[in-house]
Write a protein that holds these residues in place. Structure first.
Motif: not given
Length: 300
Positions: A52-57, A255-270
């Motif tokens: 809930l707290h990260n829905q807008h992020l 994850s998307a449920v860190h206390p103050s952020c969400i994280t992810c990995l991007e794959l482009q240009n190898n």
């Protein structure tokens, strides 16, 4: 104890190997643009809904990736189906998010992997009954969602230029509670830990909250990747990882449920880039959502 530990590792090895041998293959090249996310744990909007707290992020990041032409890979635990059993209730809370996810799917830019907390989605019958459409209570009508979707246990991204493979998996494989006995785990969380969270307790059996279990999961995934000479990308532990050492082929999207952020990995240009999205403040006091690289990008 050692014999039990070796048995657990062998179980993880055999499970990962089986998932790998049955995984769908998707080609990519230097022009491909992929974003990999995991562990949103979307719930019903109540106090124990960790998303809930990260829905807008999450929505801001998702909109950026949609507008920028990325293909979205969800590595599991998208919904929190251990605490909340009704996917329709969850989609009703996050209407704008599910509508945007539908647009990804409609344009063949969405691939899903199931985790332990949404393992029900591996059943095509469940997908047909609960994932084909969602209810928009603002319009008092059903809208299309993921009609005909197949949710995978693993996906292999294979470079058409180098032949290099990237194995995507949630990461719960081989864990007794989260894999083989997931129904018992779900029962325990729904009838016990969900209530305990209301008074401030945390589930110490979870790989995301138990450091000992987290390290074991990461060790097992890393060892499988090293032994098989494959890059493996997972979620499950919620700990984002993008190692500089090319001898370590294990990555984690976080994850998307860190206390103050969400994280992810991007794959482009190898290249794999670990990114976080959080809220920042401009000099005038205006809040904005910022995309920030948090590790040195790794060429694969």
């Amino acid at each position: 104890m050692l014999r039990q530990l070796m048995g657990d590792i062998m179980s993880t090895y055999s499970r990962l190997s089986k998932v790998y041998s049955n995984a769908m293959r998707i080609p990519f090249d230097s022009s491909s643009k992929f974003v990999l996310m995991s562990d949103c744990h979307r719930g019903d909007g109540s106090w124990v809904d960790n998303f809930l707290h990260n829905q807008h992020l999450y929505y801001a990041a998702l909109k950026y990736y949609y507008d920028s032409g990325f293909t979205y890979f969800d590595l599991g635990d998208s919904e929190e189906l251990w605490k909340f059993h009704d996917l329709e209730d969850i989609s009703r809370i996050y209407i704008d998010i599910y509508r945007l996810l539908h647009y990804f799917y409609k344009h063949r830019r969405l691939f899903m992997i199931f985790g332990n907390h949404d393992i029900e989605k591996r059943d095509p019958k469940y997908a047909r009954m609960h994932m084909a459409r969602f209810y928009d209570n603002h319009r008092d009508a059903y809208e299309p969602l993921f009609e005909g979707i197949l949710v995978h246990e693993g996906i292999i991204l294979q470079s058409t230029e180098t032949g290099r493979e990237v194995f995507l998996v949630h990461g719960h494989q081989g864990d007794i509670k989260d894999d083989q006995l997931w129904k018992a785990g779900r029962f325990f969380v729904y009838h016990f830990w969900r209530r305990m969270e209301h008074i401030g307790f945390k589930d110490i059996t979870s790989a995301a909250k138990n450091n000992i279990k987290k390290k074991k999961v990461e060790h097992d995934l890393s060892q499988w990747a090293v032994d098989h000479q494959k890059i493996i990308i997972a979620g499950h532990t919620h700990r984002p990882t993008c190692p500089l050492d090319r001898k370590i082929p294990y990555f984690n999207v976080g994850s998307a449920v860190h206390p103050s952020c969400i994280t992810c990995l991007e794959l482009q240009n190898n290249t794999l880039t670990l990114v976080k999205w959080n809220v920042r403040t401009k000099d005038g006091g205006t809040l904005y959502v910022k995309r920030q690289e948090i590790a040195v990008p790794r060429t694969i």
